[in-house]
Motif scaffolding. Structure first.
Motif, mmCIF file in Angstrom:
data_model
loop_
_atom_site.group_PDB
_atom_site.id
_atom_site.type_symbol
_atom_site.label_atom_id
_atom_site.label_comp_id
_atom_site.label_asym_id
_atom_site.label_seq_id
_atom_site.Cartn_x
_atom_site.Cartn_y
_atom_site.Cartn_z
ATOM 1 N N LYS A 52 0.834 -1.203 0.000
ATOM 2 C CA LYS A 52 0.000 0.000 0.000
ATOM 3 C C LYS A 52 0.867 1.252 0.000
ATOM 4 O O LYS A 52 0.610 2.204 -0.745
ATOM 5 C CB LYS A 52 -0.930 0.013 1.213
ATOM 6 C CG LYS A 52 -2.046 -0.977 1.140
ATOM 7 C CD LYS A 52 -2.875 -0.936 2.406
ATOM 8 C CE LYS A 52 -3.867 -2.061 2.470
ATOM 9 N NZ LYS A 52 -4.606 -2.077 3.748
ATOM 10 N N THR A 53 1.901 1.246 0.823
ATOM 11 C CA THR A 53 2.794 2.404 0.903
ATOM 12 C C THR A 53 3.508 2.627 -0.425
ATOM 13 O O THR A 53 3.579 3.756 -0.923
ATOM 14 C CB THR A 53 3.816 2.202 2.027
ATOM 15 O OG1 THR A 53 3.120 1.967 3.246
ATOM 16 C CG2 THR A 53 4.717 3.404 2.173
ATOM 17 N N LYS A 54 4.034 1.555 -1.004
ATOM 18 C CA LYS A 54 4.731 1.673 -2.285
ATOM 19 C C LYS A 54 3.789 2.144 -3.383
ATOM 20 O O LYS A 54 4.182 2.936 -4.242
ATOM 21 C CB LYS A 54 5.365 0.336 -2.670
ATOM 22 C CG LYS A 54 6.575 -0.021 -1.836
ATOM 23 C CD LYS A 54 7.138 -1.357 -2.249
ATOM 24 C CE LYS A 54 8.330 -1.738 -1.393
ATOM 25 N NZ LYS A 54 8.852 -3.062 -1.743
ATOM 26 N N SER A 55 2.560 1.662 -3.375
ATOM 27 C CA SER A 55 1.583 2.086 -4.384
ATOM 28 C C SER A 55 1.268 3.564 -4.247
ATOM 29 O O SER A 55 1.159 4.285 -5.248
ATOM 30 C CB SER A 55 0.294 1.278 -4.260
ATOM 31 O OG SER A 55 0.537 -0.081 -4.448
ATOM 32 N N LEU A 56 1.121 4.028 -3.021
ATOM 33 C CA LEU A 56 0.833 5.445 -2.793
ATOM 34 C C LEU A 56 2.000 6.310 -3.251
ATOM 35 O O LEU A 56 1.803 7.323 -3.925
ATOM 36 C CB LEU A 56 0.542 5.694 -1.310
ATOM 37 C CG LEU A 56 0.277 7.136 -0.919
ATOM 38 C CD1 LEU A 56 -0.996 7.639 -1.597
ATOM 39 C CD2 LEU A 56 0.169 7.268 0.584
ATOM 40 N N VAL A 57 3.209 5.926 -2.913
ATOM 41 C CA VAL A 57 4.394 6.684 -3.314
ATOM 42 C C VAL A 57 4.516 6.699 -4.837
ATOM 43 O O VAL A 57 4.803 7.734 -5.436
ATOM 44 C CB VAL A 57 5.664 6.100 -2.662
ATOM 45 C CG1 VAL A 57 6.920 6.690 -3.271
ATOM 46 C CG2 VAL A 57 5.635 6.329 -1.163
ATOM 47 N N ALA A 58 4.270 5.566 -5.480
ATOM 48 C CA ALA A 58 4.357 5.498 -6.943
ATOM 49 C C ALA A 58 3.302 6.384 -7.594
ATOM 50 O O ALA A 58 3.598 7.095 -8.567
ATOM 51 C CB ALA A 58 4.194 4.063 -7.408
ATOM 52 N N SER A 59 2.079 6.366 -7.071
ATOM 53 C CA SER A 59 1.030 7.193 -7.668
ATOM 54 C C SER A 59 1.318 8.677 -7.458
ATOM 55 O O SER A 59 1.077 9.496 -8.347
ATOM 56 C CB SER A 59 -0.340 6.826 -7.112
ATOM 57 O OG SER A 59 -0.386 7.034 -5.723
ATOM 58 N N LEU A 60 1.866 9.043 -6.306
ATOM 59 C CA LEU A 60 2.236 10.441 -6.084
ATOM 60 C C LEU A 60 3.390 10.855 -6.993
ATOM 61 O O LEU A 60 3.424 11.982 -7.495
ATOM 62 C CB LEU A 60 2.607 10.672 -4.625
ATOM 63 C CG LEU A 60 1.457 10.619 -3.616
ATOM 64 C CD1 LEU A 60 1.988 10.739 -2.197
ATOM 65 C CD2 LEU A 60 0.434 11.706 -3.895
ATOM 66 N N ALA A 61 4.327 9.936 -7.222
ATOM 67 C CA ALA A 61 5.446 10.239 -8.109
ATOM 68 C C ALA A 61 4.962 10.430 -9.544
ATOM 69 O O ALA A 61 5.441 11.314 -10.261
ATOM 70 C CB ALA A 61 6.490 9.129 -8.047
ATOM 71 N N ILE A 62 4.009 9.629 -9.958
ATOM 72 C CA ILE A 62 3.465 9.762 -11.311
ATOM 73 C C ILE A 62 2.771 11.110 -11.465
ATOM 74 O O ILE A 62 2.868 11.767 -12.500
ATOM 75 C CB ILE A 62 2.500 8.601 -11.623
ATOM 76 C CG1 ILE A 62 3.287 7.312 -11.802
ATOM 77 C CG2 ILE A 62 1.662 8.889 -12.867
ATOM 78 C CD1 ILE A 62 2.447 6.068 -11.913
ATOM 79 N N LEU A 63 2.057 11.538 -10.416
ATOM 80 C CA LEU A 63 1.366 12.825 -10.461
ATOM 81 C C LEU A 63 2.312 14.006 -10.287
ATOM 82 O O LEU A 63 1.906 15.150 -10.465
ATOM 83 C CB LEU A 63 0.284 12.873 -9.382
ATOM 84 C CG LEU A 63 -0.889 11.903 -9.582
ATOM 85 C CD1 LEU A 63 -1.799 11.927 -8.368
ATOM 86 C CD2 LEU A 63 -1.660 12.249 -10.833
ATOM 87 N N GLY A 64 3.541 13.737 -9.912
ATOM 88 C CA GLY A 64 4.523 14.807 -9.730
ATOM 89 C C GLY A 64 4.407 15.487 -8.390
ATOM 90 O O GLY A 64 4.822 16.630 -8.231
#
Length: 104
Positions: free
Chosen positions: A87-99
């Motif tokens: 869950k943490t990795k998914s959240l970080v990845a989605s935030l990184a994609i959004l910039g």
């Protein structure tokens, strides 16, 4: 048997076959979704068992030293850790994609 009766029976058969295929087509995503969930649960379980083996090896213990209930609790704890990590990795990845790296 007249032509009208043959057409009625043939069209009835075609209608039932078509309705079965449509039902299968609409059920396909739910069937594949269930299979995917089962596969993910299985992988998480396998990873949790490996983590449990590593945890027990650190403490110089074996599976035989614990009862089934205790092992199940340990494995469930490892599964919870793996899910939280995903869950943490998914959240970080989605935030990184959004910039939005300033939120990380």
């Amino acid at each position: 048997m007249g032509i009208k009766n043959r057409i009625k029976t043939s069209s009835g058969k075609l209608l039932s076959v078509a309705s079965e295929n449509i039902t299968k087509a609409f059920d396909y995503p739910s069937i594949k979704g269930k299979e995917l969930k089962q596969a993910v649960k299985k992988k998480i379980r396998e990873k949790a068992v490996l983590s449990t083996k590593a945890r027990l090896a650190e403490h110089h213990k074996r599976f035989d030293d614990y009862s089934d209930e205790e092992l199940e609790i340990i494995i469930l704890d490892e599964e919870r850790k793996i899910k939280d990590d995903l869950k943490t990795k998914s959240l970080v990845a989605s935030l990184a994609i959004l910039g939005l790296d300033f939120l990380i």
